[in-house]
Scaffold this motif. Structure first.
Motif, PDB file in Angstrom:
ATOM      1  N   PRO A 159       1.233  -1.147  -0.217  1.00  0.00           N
ATOM      2  CA  PRO A 159      -0.487   0.351   0.384  1.00  0.00           C
ATOM      3  C   PRO A 159       0.855   1.396   0.287  1.00  0.00           C
ATOM      4  CG  PRO A 159      -0.109  -0.877   1.947  1.00  0.00           C
ATOM      5  CD  PRO A 159       0.718  -1.913   1.480  1.00  0.00           C
ATOM      6  N   GLU A 160       0.252   1.941  -0.605  1.00  0.00           N
ATOM      7  CA  GLU A 160       1.199   3.197  -0.724  1.00  0.00           C
ATOM      8  C   GLU A 160       0.331   4.368   0.021  1.00  0.00           C
ATOM      9  OE1 GLU A 160       4.061   4.345  -2.503  1.00  0.00           O
ATOM     10  OE2 GLU A 160       4.577   2.505  -2.141  1.00  0.00           O
ATOM     11  N   PRO A 161       1.352   4.712   0.762  1.00  0.00           N
ATOM     12  CA  PRO A 161       0.626   6.281   2.053  1.00  0.00           C
ATOM     13  C   PRO A 161       0.277   7.261   0.426  1.00  0.00           C
ATOM     14  CG  PRO A 161       2.366   6.223   2.552  1.00  0.00           C
ATOM     15  CD  PRO A 161       2.426   4.891   1.365  1.00  0.00           C
ATOM     16  N   GLU A 162      -1.111   8.405   0.947  1.00  0.00           N
ATOM     17  CA  GLU A 162      -1.381   9.278   0.241  1.00  0.00           C
ATOM     18  C   GLU A 162      -1.589  10.970   1.865  1.00  0.00           C
ATOM     19  OE1 GLU A 162      -4.700   9.124  -2.709  1.00  0.00           O
ATOM     20  OE2 GLU A 162      -4.481   6.718  -2.340  1.00  0.00           O
ATOM     21  N   PHE A 163      -1.188  11.462   1.082  1.00  0.00           N
ATOM     22  CA  PHE A 163      -1.208  12.755   2.094  1.00  0.00           C
ATOM     23  C   PHE A 163      -2.183  14.077   1.457  1.00  0.00           C
ATOM     24  CE2 PHE A 163       2.567  10.270   2.584  1.00  0.00           C
ATOM     25  CZ  PHE A 163       2.705   9.839   4.606  1.00  0.00           C
ATOM     26  N   THR A 164      -2.402  14.693   2.783  1.00  0.00           N
ATOM     27  CA  THR A 164      -3.953  15.738   2.887  1.00  0.00           C
ATOM     28  C   THR A 164      -2.967  16.523   3.962  1.00  0.00           C
ATOM     29  OG1 THR A 164      -5.278  14.251   2.000  1.00  0.00           O
ATOM     30  CG2 THR A 164      -6.086  16.761   2.903  1.00  0.00           C
ATOM     31  N   LEU A 165      -2.818  17.592   3.238  1.00  0.00           N
ATOM     32  CA  LEU A 165      -2.848  18.965   3.932  1.00  0.00           C
ATOM     33  C   LEU A 165      -3.895  19.778   3.650  1.00  0.00           C
ATOM     34  CD1 LEU A 165      -0.563  21.158   5.384  1.00  0.00           C
ATOM     35  CD2 LEU A 165      -0.826  22.117   3.202  1.00  0.00           C
ATOM     36  N   LEU A 187      -0.110  31.546   6.363  1.00  0.00           N
ATOM     37  CA  LEU A 187       1.158  31.780   5.691  1.00  0.00           C
ATOM     38  C   LEU A 187       1.242  30.702   4.556  1.00  0.00           C
ATOM     39  CD1 LEU A 187       3.959  32.952   8.148  1.00  0.00           C
ATOM     40  CD2 LEU A 187       2.616  33.983   6.794  1.00  0.00           C
ATOM     41  N   LEU A 188       1.461  31.165   3.794  1.00  0.00           N
ATOM     42  CA  LEU A 188       2.263  29.980   2.114  1.00  0.00           C
ATOM     43  C   LEU A 188       3.604  29.525   2.671  1.00  0.00           C
ATOM     44  CD1 LEU A 188       0.991  32.575  -1.016  1.00  0.00           C
ATOM     45  CD2 LEU A 188      -0.371  30.636  -0.048  1.00  0.00           C
ATOM     46  N   PRO A 189       2.707  27.981   2.459  1.00  0.00           N
ATOM     47  CA  PRO A 189       4.011  26.956   2.538  1.00  0.00           C
ATOM     48  C   PRO A 189       5.008  27.467   0.912  1.00  0.00           C
ATOM     49  CG  PRO A 189       2.173  25.557   1.934  1.00  0.00           C
ATOM     50  CD  PRO A 189       1.835  26.689   2.261  1.00  0.00           C
ATOM     51  N   GLU A 190       6.102  26.440   1.613  1.00  0.00           N
ATOM     52  CA  GLU A 190       6.871  26.565   0.832  1.00  0.00           C
ATOM     53  C   GLU A 190       6.553  25.178  -0.838  1.00  0.00           C
ATOM     54  OE1 GLU A 190      10.101  28.597  -0.035  1.00  0.00           O
ATOM     55  OE2 GLU A 190      10.225  29.493   1.623  1.00  0.00           O
ATOM     56  N   GLN A 191       6.839  25.662  -1.692  1.00  0.00           N
ATOM     57  CA  GLN A 191       6.503  24.845  -2.437  1.00  0.00           C
ATOM     58  C   GLN A 191       6.921  23.646  -2.909  1.00  0.00           C
ATOM     59  OE1 GLN A 191       7.015  26.100  -6.499  1.00  0.00           O
ATOM     60  NE2 GLN A 191       5.017  24.963  -7.276  1.00  0.00           N
ATOM     61  N   GLU A 192       8.372  23.714  -2.395  1.00  0.00           N
ATOM     62  CA  GLU A 192       8.954  21.837  -1.458  1.00  0.00           C
ATOM     63  C   GLU A 192       7.970  20.966  -0.592  1.00  0.00           C
ATOM     64  OE1 GLU A 192      13.092  20.203  -0.309  1.00  0.00           O
ATOM     65  OE2 GLU A 192      12.705  22.342  -0.878  1.00  0.00           O
ATOM     66  N   TYR A 193       7.868  21.772   0.404  1.00  0.00           N
ATOM     67  CA  TYR A 193       6.645  20.931   1.716  1.00  0.00           C
ATOM     68  C   TYR A 193       5.591  20.638   0.679  1.00  0.00           C
ATOM     69  CZ  TYR A 193       3.791  20.370   5.975  1.00  0.00           C
ATOM     70  OH  TYR A 193       3.298  20.425   6.316  1.00  0.00           O
ATOM     71  N   ARG A 242      -3.544  15.886  -2.096  1.00  0.00           N
ATOM     72  CA  ARG A 242      -4.733  17.344  -2.027  1.00  0.00           C
ATOM     73  C   ARG A 242      -4.343  18.239  -1.264  1.00  0.00           C
ATOM     74  NH1 ARG A 242      -5.941  11.693  -2.077  1.00  0.00           N
ATOM     75  NH2 ARG A 242      -5.579  11.894  -0.225  1.00  0.00           N
ATOM     76  N   ILE A 243      -4.609  19.774  -1.144  1.00  0.00           N
ATOM     77  CA  ILE A 243      -4.806  20.399  -0.256  1.00  0.00           C
ATOM     78  C   ILE A 243      -6.216  20.503  -0.037  1.00  0.00           C
ATOM     79  CG2 ILE A 243      -3.648  22.870  -0.142  1.00  0.00           C
ATOM     80  CD1 ILE A 243      -1.422  20.692  -1.073  1.00  0.00           C
ATOM     81  N   VAL A 244      -6.200  20.631   1.071  1.00  0.00           N
ATOM     82  CA  VAL A 244      -7.730  20.969   1.750  1.00  0.00           C
ATOM     83  C   VAL A 244      -7.788  22.558   2.586  1.00  0.00           C
ATOM     84  CG1 VAL A 244      -9.752  20.585   3.115  1.00  0.00           C
ATOM     85  CG2 VAL A 244      -8.309  19.219   2.050  1.00  0.00           C
ATOM     86  N   ILE A 245      -8.009  23.461   2.232  1.00  0.00           N
ATOM     87  CA  ILE A 245      -8.148  25.198   2.777  1.00  0.00           C
ATOM     88  C   ILE A 245      -9.588  25.431   3.307  1.00  0.00           C
ATOM     89  CG2 ILE A 245      -8.029  27.322   1.591  1.00  0.00           C
ATOM     90  CD1 ILE A 245      -5.401  25.867   0.720  1.00  0.00           C
ATOM     91  N   ASN A 246      -9.345  25.365   4.299  1.00  0.00           N
ATOM     92  CA  ASN A 246     -10.814  26.365   5.018  1.00  0.00           C
ATOM     93  C   ASN A 246     -11.168  27.796   5.159  1.00  0.00           C
ATOM     94  OD1 ASN A 246     -12.287  27.227   6.604  1.00  0.00           O
ATOM     95  ND2 ASN A 246     -11.851  26.261   8.919  1.00  0.00           N
ATOM     96  N   ILE A 247     -12.019  27.899   4.168  1.00  0.00           N
ATOM     97  CA  ILE A 247     -12.293  29.188   3.755  1.00  0.00           C
ATOM     98  C   ILE A 247     -12.378  29.962   4.219  1.00  0.00           C
ATOM     99  CG2 ILE A 247     -12.715  28.731   1.344  1.00  0.00           C
ATOM    100  CD1 ILE A 247     -15.737  28.964   1.781  1.00  0.00           C
ATOM    101  N   GLY A 248     -12.802  29.695   5.842  1.00  0.00           N
ATOM    102  CA  GLY A 248     -13.401  30.737   7.604  1.00  0.00           C
ATOM    103  C   GLY A 248     -14.566  31.465   6.523  1.00  0.00           C
ATOM    104  N   HIS A 249     -14.544  32.493   6.887  1.00  0.00           N
ATOM    105  CA  HIS A 249     -15.105  33.394   6.749  1.00  0.00           C
ATOM    106  C   HIS A 249     -15.186  34.629   5.855  1.00  0.00           C
ATOM    107  CE1 HIS A 249     -17.349  31.827  10.301  1.00  0.00           C
ATOM    108  NE2 HIS A 249     -18.201  31.259   9.755  1.00  0.00           N
ATOM    109  N   SER A 250     -14.265  34.326   5.001  1.00  0.00           N
ATOM    110  CA  SER A 250     -13.672  35.042   3.964  1.00  0.00           C
ATOM    111  C   SER A 250     -14.538  35.906   3.539  1.00  0.00           C
ATOM    112  CB  SER A 250     -12.516  34.880   3.332  1.00  0.00           C
ATOM    113  OG  SER A 250     -12.005  34.114   4.149  1.00  0.00           O
ATOM    114  N   SER A 251     -14.182  37.364   3.576  1.00  0.00           N
ATOM    115  CA  SER A 251     -15.452  38.316   2.114  1.00  0.00           C
ATOM    116  C   SER A 251     -14.814  37.852   0.627  1.00  0.00           C
ATOM    117  CB  SER A 251     -15.136  39.516   1.543  1.00  0.00           C
ATOM    118  OG  SER A 251     -13.548  39.909   1.139  1.00  0.00           O
ATOM    119  N   VAL A 252     -15.546  37.530  -0.218  1.00  0.00           N
ATOM    120  CA  VAL A 252     -15.611  37.021  -1.636  1.00  0.00           C
ATOM    121  C   VAL A 252     -14.522  37.672  -2.193  1.00  0.00           C
ATOM    122  CG1 VAL A 252     -16.144  37.667  -4.061  1.00  0.00           C
ATOM    123  CG2 VAL A 252     -18.087  36.841  -1.572  1.00  0.00           C
TER     124      VAL A 252
END
Length: 774
Positions: free
Chosen positions: A541-547, A554-560, A566-576
């Motif tokens: 089995p090959e593990p897959e990772f989600t952030l 703060l935006l992470p380094e592209q290498e990280y 999968r990248i999951v972004i919590n939009i919170g209560h941001s304005s459009v």
């Protein structure tokens, strides 16, 4: 229409107290699967008696049973057996937290009405509508809501709404507290809360209780609460004694009925406070912008009582006896409890009155009237320093005990058995009896045949009465006679001894038939839990990772980022505009082999909710179609846009295979395993096509998610505070939108468990930065 008054029944006697002092309904837990596992709780036999007692009132009172914990897979069969017994008792509702248990009830016990526990943290209209779609007939709202929010939900939801109006409060939104679980191993979501919010914490070298909530008390504004048109008003207190239940129920009953004058209300409040009371709060019912100290009592803990005066002096008499002098606003009686505030002490100094007298007199009294200057002897040889003008409380009142006596109800006084119909057929050469439970589908019955010579009756007109009497003699069995049919064309005589023996054998057979059916149903249920097509074991089995992170982190380094599929972004209560600007930056970082998934926030109320709706609408229009939901309200919002979330975050609490099947039915492809579930061996095998599991390997897990900032004595006007608990753990509490989040400074780090998880068929792993302060 008056609201239902719903009182707690942590014991059989507390249930009697609730009914006798005006509750329309009670809620009670059984010994297993109750959020108050340490309450005395009620047995099935006691519940049977209470159901019979409830029917003696007109109109009949109601009983709701709590099954409001999260269950693991190995517990599901035992829960099924318990529900099968409850099905026969037909309680008026089941209060549930686990969506897997809700599915079990819908599929196997559809006649039992579903009530959504406050542990669901339903805090907006979408959350309630989602629960309605899942089959819930009633929803217990989060305590944090304002009356305006409640009114809006009641008006638009189409289900019964239940509100807490009195009792202890949790610092966190109910169901969203992991402090006890993560720091002591005792899960509040599984009925074992260690009440960590009542503990002492250190901030800036000072000890205090920054999370210790006052008790909710909406009696003074009950007319405004009634105006919300909520269906049911709930009193918290399954850990409380019958006296508390009687006293509080009586006060709210009379206030609802408009029979409580202002003077009587003042007396009722003092009586309630003398039985048990922390300082009171109305939480956010009318005022959503309150100081923390109006909601939290950081300086003291536990029961205080009803204030009855202030210390005039403490002195020693000539006989060397020590006396406390104060003017009492309440009649006092020997053996009443007294408590006095002590400077710089979190607990008062208290004792029971053994000797008291009028000021300046030598003769001791049994009763001293209100308005008197009283002297009470302090028997403690080394009492603490009692300051002049310190508050004096009555913490236990003999008069209140006498006022709220509870009548005993014995089993022999109640017709508590399951109703059965019996048919008796008399033939010259045989006796045939048949018993069945009316309404059972498929029918459940038993029969008894006996070859016997029966003679003609000398008084045939007495046969029917004699047979009825014999069939009603069901003693301490679980049955009571509902309807009797006698077939006696030849007017025969049936000796009572023969009838009694035949009845006993018939009932034995009926009980055996019932037990056999229960076992068969339980076996069929257990079989249904076995995956039809278990997931094939992967050789390598090959593990897959989600952030997962927050949109404005703060935006992470592209290498990280490269190791995450999968990248999951919590939009919170941001304005459009701010959401679009941030997402444009994220899109510039990820590759075509990575999925960008947006996530709705967990708590969303008021203006923030409206901002979220606008933002979600715009983002979907901009072709952001991959989403994750943290709660059912988020699911409902996305469903309105014809979007089914790909994944469910751990806050949807999928702890068993039925919950996973329910998420799959709703359209989710995967879910995050709760950080409470540490033992991966507790998970049932995954089936082909089932909901994929994702395991948290890194997170600053939120221990508290609260609408209230901590109450610190110097009231710092800052958004982040550092605290230390009594075990020297370092904690961070910070403001996150309208909520306050408390996390451990050290995150959970379970990377070493990846190999174990892979062996259990779990191939997805999550690193979650979305709860990290800053």
């Amino acid at each position: 229409m008056k609201p239902e008054l719903l009182s707690p029944a942590g014991s059989y006697d507390a249930a009697l107290a609730a009914f006798q002092y005006g509750a329309d309904a009670i809620y009670a837990g059984l010994p297993n699967f109750s959020a108050r596992a340490e309450a005395q709780n009620i047995s099935i036999d006691e519940l049977r008696l209470l159901a019979a007692y409830a029917r003696t009132f007109s109109p009949a009172k109601k009983i709701y049973v709590t099954l409001n914990t999260l269950l693991l897979d190995h517990e599901l069969p035992r829960a099924f057996e318990m529900l099968d017994q409850l099905r026969e008792l037909q309680p008026d509702g089941l209060i549930v937290q686990d969506i897997g248990v809700a599915r079990m009830l819908r599929d196997f016990f559809p006649a039992l009405p579903l009530h959504a526990s406050t542990q669901f943290a339903a805090h907006n209209l979408d959350g309630v509508l989602a629960l309605k779609d899942l089959g819930f007939k009633r929803v217990v709202l989060a305590r944090e809501l304002s009356l305006a929010e409640v009114t809006h939900i009641v008006k638009h939801c189409g289900v019964e709404i239940e509100l807490f109006v009195h009792g202890a409060l949790c610092y966190s939104y109910s169901g969203l507290c992991l402090f006890s679980s993560q720091t002591t191993g005792r899960s509040g979501n599984r009925g074992r809360c260690a009440y960590c919010c009542r503990h002492s914490y250190v901030y800036d070298d000072e000890h205090s209780h920054p999370f210790s909530m006052r008790d909710l008390a909406l009696l003074p504004i009950l007319e405004q609460v009634i105006a919300t048109k909520a269906h049911s008003f709930k009193i918290e207190g399954r850990m409380k004694n019958p006296l508390y239940v009687a006293c509080v129920t009586d006060a709210y009953r009379r206030k609802i009925d408009s029979t409580l004058s202002p003077g009587e209300e003042k007396t009722a409040i003092a009586d309630m406070q003398s039985v048990f009371s922390r300082p009171w709060t109305q939480l956010y019912a009318e005022n959503t912008a309150q100081m923390p100290t109006s909601i939290i009592d950081p300086a003291t803990v536990g029961h205080r009582g009803a204030q009855i005066g202030r210390v005039i002096s403490v002195f020693k008499a000539e006989d060397d006896r020590r006396w406390l002098r104060f003017k009492t606003s309440r009649e006092l009686e020997k053996h009443d409890g007294i408590q006095i505030d002590i400077a710089d002490s979190e607990r008062p100094f208290g004792f029971s009155i053994k000797s008291m007298r009028h000021r300046g007199e030598q003769r001791e009294q049994v009763v001293i009237p209100a308005g008197s200057d009283v002297e009470v002897e302090i028997l403690d040889a080394s009492p603490p320093l009692i300051s002049k003008n310190a508050k004096v409380y009555c913490s236990s009142s003999q008069a209140v005990h006498k006022k709220y006596r509870v009548a005993t109800v014995r089993a022999s006084e109640l017709n508590s058995g399951t109703k059965i119909d019996i048919t008796v057929t008399l033939e010259p050469d045989e006796l045939f009896m048949y018993a069945h439970i009316p309404g059972e589908d498929p029918p459940l019955g038993a029969e008894h045949y006996e070859a016997i010579k029966l003679e003609p009756a000398k008084n045939p007109e007495r046969t029917a009465a004699s047979v009825r009497k014999g069939c009603e003699r069901l003693g301490n069995t679980l049955w009571s006679l509902n309807d009797l049919t006698l077939n006696d064309a030849d007017q025969l005589y049936l000796p009572p001894a023969i009838l009694n023996q035949a009845r006993r054998e018939l009932i034995d057979k009926l009980e055996m038939a019932q037990l056999t059916r229960r076992k068969a149903r339980a076996a069929a249920f257990e079989q249904s839990l076995i995956p039809e097509t278990p997931l094939s074991a992967l050789e390598t089995p090959e593990p897959e990772f989600t952030l997962k992170t927050s949109i404005h982190a703060l935006l992470p380094e592209q290498e990280y980022l490269q190791k995450f599929s999968r990248i999951v972004i919590n939009i919170g209560h941001s304005s459009v505009d701010s959401a679009m600007a941030a997402l444009k930056q994220w899109q510039g970082l990820i590759t075509e082999n990575q999925s960008l998934i947006l996530a709705t926030p967990l708590i969303s109320r008021g203006r923030e909710r409206e901002e979220l709706k606008r933002c979600v609408h715009h983002l979907i229009a901009q072709n952001f179609l991959l989403w994750e939901s943290a709660d059912l309200a988020g699911y409902q919002l996305l469903k309105r846009h014809k979007i089914t979330p790909l994944s469910a975050d751990w806050t949807l609490y999928c702890m068993n295979c039925l919950a996973a099947a329910e998420l799959k039915r709703l359209g989710f492809e995967s879910y995050v395993i709760s950080p409470e579930l540490i033992d991966l061996n507790a998970l049932a095998p995954l089936s082909e096509g089932g909901c994929q599991r994702e395991y948290l390997i890194f997170q600053h897990t939120p221990l508290y998610i609260s609408a209230t900032p901590p109450a610190l004595r110097n009231s710092p006007d800052i958004r982040t505070v550092e605290l230390t608990d009594r075990n020297q753990r370092k904690l961070t509490t910070y403001q996150h939108g309208q909520e306050w989040i408390t996390t451990a400074r050290e995150p959970i780090d379970r990377e070493e468990k990846i190999a174990t998880a892979l062996a259990r068929g779990i191939t997805r792993f999550r690193v979650d930065w979305s709860w990290s302060a800053g």
